[in-house]
Design a protein around this motif. Structure first.
Motif, PDB file in Angstrom:
ATOM      1  N   LEU A 206       0.717  -1.024   0.239  1.00 35.57           N
ATOM      2  CA  LEU A 206      -0.007   0.007   0.196  1.00 35.57           C
ATOM      3  C   LEU A 206       0.873   1.344   0.270  1.00 35.57           C
ATOM      4  CD1 LEU A 206      -2.517  -0.711   2.551  1.00 35.57           C
ATOM      5  CD2 LEU A 206      -2.467  -0.873   0.345  1.00 35.57           C
ATOM      6  N   ILE A 207       1.984   1.162   0.193  1.00 34.09           N
ATOM      7  CA  ILE A 207       2.643   2.145  -0.301  1.00 34.09           C
ATOM      8  C   ILE A 207       4.133   2.568  -0.395  1.00 34.09           C
ATOM      9  CG2 ILE A 207       3.998   3.665   1.887  1.00 34.09           C
ATOM     10  CD1 ILE A 207       1.112   3.499   2.814  1.00 34.09           C
ATOM     11  N   ILE A 208       4.726   1.657  -1.061  1.00 34.43           N
ATOM     12  CA  ILE A 208       6.237   1.862  -1.353  1.00 34.43           C
ATOM     13  C   ILE A 208       5.697   2.041  -2.994  1.00 34.43           C
ATOM     14  CG2 ILE A 208       7.927   0.101  -2.654  1.00 34.43           C
ATOM     15  CD1 ILE A 208       8.009  -1.350   0.072  1.00 34.43           C
ATOM     16  N   PRO A 209       4.778   0.567  -3.595  1.00 38.79           N
ATOM     17  CA  PRO A 209       4.636   1.280  -4.962  1.00 38.79           C
ATOM     18  C   PRO A 209       4.196   3.601  -5.548  1.00 38.79           C
ATOM     19  CG  PRO A 209       3.319   0.181  -4.844  1.00 38.79           C
ATOM     20  CD  PRO A 209       3.607   0.072  -2.960  1.00 38.79           C
ATOM     21  N   GLY A 210       3.510   3.420  -4.281  1.00 36.39           N
ATOM     22  CA  GLY A 210       2.972   5.075  -4.252  1.00 36.39           C
ATOM     23  C   GLY A 210       4.447   6.071  -4.380  1.00 36.39           C
ATOM     24  N   ALA A 211       4.965   5.862  -3.339  1.00 39.38           N
ATOM     25  CA  ALA A 211       6.367   6.190  -2.725  1.00 39.38           C
ATOM     26  C   ALA A 211       7.175   5.984  -4.044  1.00 39.38           C
ATOM     27  CB  ALA A 211       6.613   5.626  -1.689  1.00 39.38           C
ATOM     28  N   THR A 212       7.408   4.902  -4.559  1.00 47.54           N
ATOM     29  CA  THR A 212       8.461   4.883  -5.610  1.00 47.54           C
ATOM     30  C   THR A 212       8.232   6.062  -7.078  1.00 47.54           C
ATOM     31  OG1 THR A 212       9.121   2.613  -4.815  1.00 47.54           O
ATOM     32  CG2 THR A 212       9.478   3.141  -7.397  1.00 47.54           C
ATOM     33  N   ALA A 213       6.534   5.677  -6.797  1.00 52.31           N
ATOM     34  CA  ALA A 213       6.117   6.575  -8.840  1.00 52.31           C
ATOM     35  C   ALA A 213       6.377   8.033  -7.908  1.00 52.31           C
ATOM     36  CB  ALA A 213       5.056   6.278  -8.628  1.00 52.31           C
ATOM     37  N   TYR A 214       6.388   8.194  -6.941  1.00 47.39           N
ATOM     38  CA  TYR A 214       6.675  10.404  -6.344  1.00 47.39           C
ATOM     39  C   TYR A 214       7.757  10.524  -6.515  1.00 47.39           C
ATOM     40  CZ  TYR A 214       5.664  14.451  -3.209  1.00 47.39           C
ATOM     41  OH  TYR A 214       6.020  15.318  -3.152  1.00 47.39           O
ATOM     42  N   LEU A 215       9.247   9.168  -6.445  1.00 43.10           N
ATOM     43  CA  LEU A 215      10.046   9.903  -6.803  1.00 43.10           C
ATOM     44  C   LEU A 215      11.003   9.899  -8.400  1.00 43.10           C
ATOM     45  CD1 LEU A 215      12.412   7.774  -3.735  1.00 43.10           C
ATOM     46  CD2 LEU A 215      11.466   9.878  -3.834  1.00 43.10           C
ATOM     47  N   LEU A 216       9.825   9.380  -9.014  1.00 43.48           N
ATOM     48  CA  LEU A 216       9.927   9.333 -10.497  1.00 43.48           C
ATOM     49  C   LEU A 216       9.464  10.464 -11.063  1.00 43.48           C
ATOM     50  CD1 LEU A 216       9.728   5.740 -11.116  1.00 43.48           C
ATOM     51  CD2 LEU A 216      11.919   6.870 -11.079  1.00 43.48           C
ATOM     52  N   THR A 217       7.383  11.095 -10.835  1.00 47.90           N
ATOM     53  CA  THR A 217       7.996  11.936 -11.694  1.00 47.90           C
ATOM     54  C   THR A 217       6.818  13.469 -10.547  1.00 47.90           C
ATOM     55  OG1 THR A 217       5.530  12.783 -13.027  1.00 47.90           O
ATOM     56  CG2 THR A 217       5.524  10.729 -11.248  1.00 47.90           C
ATOM     57  N   ASP A 218       6.836  14.185 -11.103  1.00 46.52           N
ATOM     58  CA  ASP A 218       5.990  15.629 -10.195  1.00 46.52           C
ATOM     59  C   ASP A 218       4.430  15.593 -10.702  1.00 46.52           C
ATOM     60  OD1 ASP A 218       8.344  16.109  -8.838  1.00 46.52           O
ATOM     61  OD2 ASP A 218       8.919  17.821 -11.056  1.00 46.52           O
ATOM     62  N   ARG A 219       4.229  14.785 -11.686  1.00 43.94           N
ATOM     63  CA  ARG A 219       2.472  14.773 -12.177  1.00 43.94           C
ATOM     64  C   ARG A 219       1.743  13.591 -11.621  1.00 43.94           C
ATOM     65  NH1 ARG A 219       2.318  16.231 -18.864  1.00 43.94           N
ATOM     66  NH2 ARG A 219      -0.048  16.537 -17.431  1.00 43.94           N
ATOM     67  N   LEU A 266      17.963   6.237  -5.398  1.00 38.79           N
ATOM     68  CA  LEU A 266      18.956   6.551  -5.549  1.00 38.79           C
ATOM     69  C   LEU A 266      19.472   6.958  -7.332  1.00 38.79           C
ATOM     70  CD1 LEU A 266      20.808   3.279  -4.090  1.00 38.79           C
ATOM     71  CD2 LEU A 266      21.215   5.742  -3.302  1.00 38.79           C
ATOM     72  N   LEU A 267      18.813   6.584  -8.518  1.00 39.26           N
ATOM     73  CA  LEU A 267      19.613   6.844  -9.373  1.00 39.26           C
ATOM     74  C   LEU A 267      17.689   7.611 -10.001  1.00 39.26           C
ATOM     75  CD1 LEU A 267      20.625   3.245 -10.133  1.00 39.26           C
ATOM     76  CD2 LEU A 267      21.798   4.823  -9.542  1.00 39.26           C
ATOM     77  N   ALA A 268      17.038   8.250  -9.533  1.00 42.28           N
ATOM     78  CA  ALA A 268      15.941   8.887  -9.726  1.00 42.28           C
ATOM     79  C   ALA A 268      16.447  10.095 -10.407  1.00 42.28           C
ATOM     80  CB  ALA A 268      14.812   9.091  -8.780  1.00 42.28           C
ATOM     81  N   PRO A 269      15.936  10.636 -11.590  1.00 41.76           N
ATOM     82  CA  PRO A 269      16.978  11.462 -12.227  1.00 41.76           C
ATOM     83  C   PRO A 269      16.950  12.970 -11.500  1.00 41.76           C
ATOM     84  CG  PRO A 269      16.113  10.306 -13.479  1.00 41.76           C
ATOM     85  CD  PRO A 269      15.237   9.679 -12.634  1.00 41.76           C
ATOM     86  N   ARG A 270      15.226  13.804 -11.216  1.00 44.73           N
ATOM     87  CA  ARG A 270      15.439  14.395 -10.350  1.00 44.73           C
ATOM     88  C   ARG A 270      14.807  14.238  -9.078  1.00 44.73           C
ATOM     89  NH1 ARG A 270      11.101  18.422 -12.948  1.00 44.73           N
ATOM     90  NH2 ARG A 270      12.325  19.626 -11.743  1.00 44.73           N
ATOM     91  N   HIS A 271      15.104  13.376  -8.217  1.00 42.00           N
ATOM     92  CA  HIS A 271      14.720  13.146  -6.914  1.00 42.00           C
ATOM     93  C   HIS A 271      15.308  12.067  -6.530  1.00 42.00           C
ATOM     94  CE1 HIS A 271      11.426  16.064  -7.476  1.00 42.00           C
ATOM     95  NE2 HIS A 271      10.910  15.130  -8.078  1.00 42.00           N
ATOM     96  N   GLY A 272      16.363  11.178  -6.983  1.00 43.01           N
ATOM     97  CA  GLY A 272      17.553  10.398  -6.610  1.00 43.01           C
ATOM     98  C   GLY A 272      18.290  11.097  -5.921  1.00 43.01           C
ATOM     99  N   LEU A 273      19.191  10.544  -5.499  1.00 41.60           N
ATOM    100  CA  LEU A 273      19.547  11.255  -3.963  1.00 41.60           C
ATOM    101  C   LEU A 273      21.267  11.090  -5.430  1.00 41.60           C
ATOM    102  CD1 LEU A 273      21.016  11.665  -1.435  1.00 41.60           C
ATOM    103  CD2 LEU A 273      22.067   8.928  -1.395  1.00 41.60           C
TER     104      LEU A 273
END
Length: 286
Positions: A206-219, A266-273
């Motif tokens: 219930l949490i991991i998929p949304g958190a993952t997508a949240y790091l990949l996009t601002d839309r 770690l690797l997300a283009p904009r929001h990864g570490l």
């Protein structure tokens, strides 16, 4: 053994086909709902409700009622109790959530221990996706379809509620109703995921998929597509790994989701570490 054999051999068994179908349905529905839970900041509430439904599911089993009915009743009861403890005492919300969901979860464990049954009710706690029957699959598919349809139909209202409840009220929507709707869908979704990972690990789906997508996009619109897609891929990978490694299916599904989140973190283009550090370094060199 060729890669094609690795993919096709598990599909020779009906229990694996049912497990794949069940896990993908649960993964997609949980991931879609997780987008709103992450946005609203209800991760801890999701944990509370997913654990609090346990006594409702056990009582529904004892009474011969649908699991979904017991889950929704105890899910809403948990929310009401949290609100009552928070509103009538000095106890803060996070403490109230911890008290209520652990108490209801403990009640569920006690009910399981004293309930005479010809089947092992421990699968409610730990999941048993490899034991899904055709009837179970139909029930999960129906509950998943209901939850998915409501989320898609009400997505604009729920998104406005998540971003700005005051504005939602100003345009004629009821924030209280939308909040209750989300909590009811959360209880239903918990029932869908119970068979896959059990009560203990439902919160991860219930949490991991949304958190993952949240790091990949601002839309948010893209988030609603990315989260279910990533979750479905992780579900299939986890089930296949469980077959070839002879390990717990639900645990591996969640482990794959956690590994994907770590990579994105770690690797997300904009929001990864690392992505943020590279961007900052480029800015300094310019």
């Amino acid at each position: 053994m060729s890669p094609l054999d690795l993919l096709l051999e598990p599909l020779q068994y009906e229990f694996m086909v049912n497990a794949l179908a069940t896990t993908v349905i649960a993964a997609v529905v949980c991931a879609l709902l997780s987008c709103w839970l992450v946005l609203v900041g209800w991760s801890l509430m999701g944990d509370a409700v997913s654990h609090a439904v346990l006594p409702g599911v056990v009582l529904a089993y004892v009474l011969g009622a649908p699991f979904a009915l017991g889950a929704v009743v105890f899910g809403l009861l948990a929310v009401a109790l949290i609100g009552a403890v928070r509103g009538t005492s000095r106890v803060k919300e996070d403490a109230a959530i911890g008290i209520v969901f652990t108490t209801l979860f403990a009640l569920g464990l006690v009910l399981i221990s004293v309930t005479p049954s010809q089947t092992d009710l421990n699968h409610i706690i730990f999941g048993n996706v490899l034991g899904v029957s055709g009837t179970d699959l139909v029930q999960i598919a129906v509950l998943g379809a209901i939850t998915f349809t409501v989320l898609v139909v009400k997505r604009r209202d729920l998104t406005l509620y998540a971003f700005d409840p005051v504005h939602a009220y100003a345009v004629g929507l009821s924030p209280r109703f939308l909040g209750a709707l989300l909590l009811g869908l959360l209880a239903l979704t918990s029932v869908v995921a119970l068979q896959v990972v059990g009560v203990v690990l439902v919160v991860a789906m219930l949490i991991i998929p949304g958190a993952t997508a949240y790091l990949l996009t601002d839309r948010f619109g893209r988030m609603l597509v990315l989260a279910p897609a990533l979750s479905a891929v992780c579900a299939v990978a986890g089930i296949y790994l469980s077959y070839w490694l002879d390990a717990a299916s639900g645990g591996l599904v969640v482990l794959v989701q956690g590994a994907v989140f770590a990579l994105v973190y770690l690797l997300a283009p904009r929001h990864g570490l690392l992505g943020r550090r590279l961007t900052a370094r480029r800015a300094r060199t310019v």
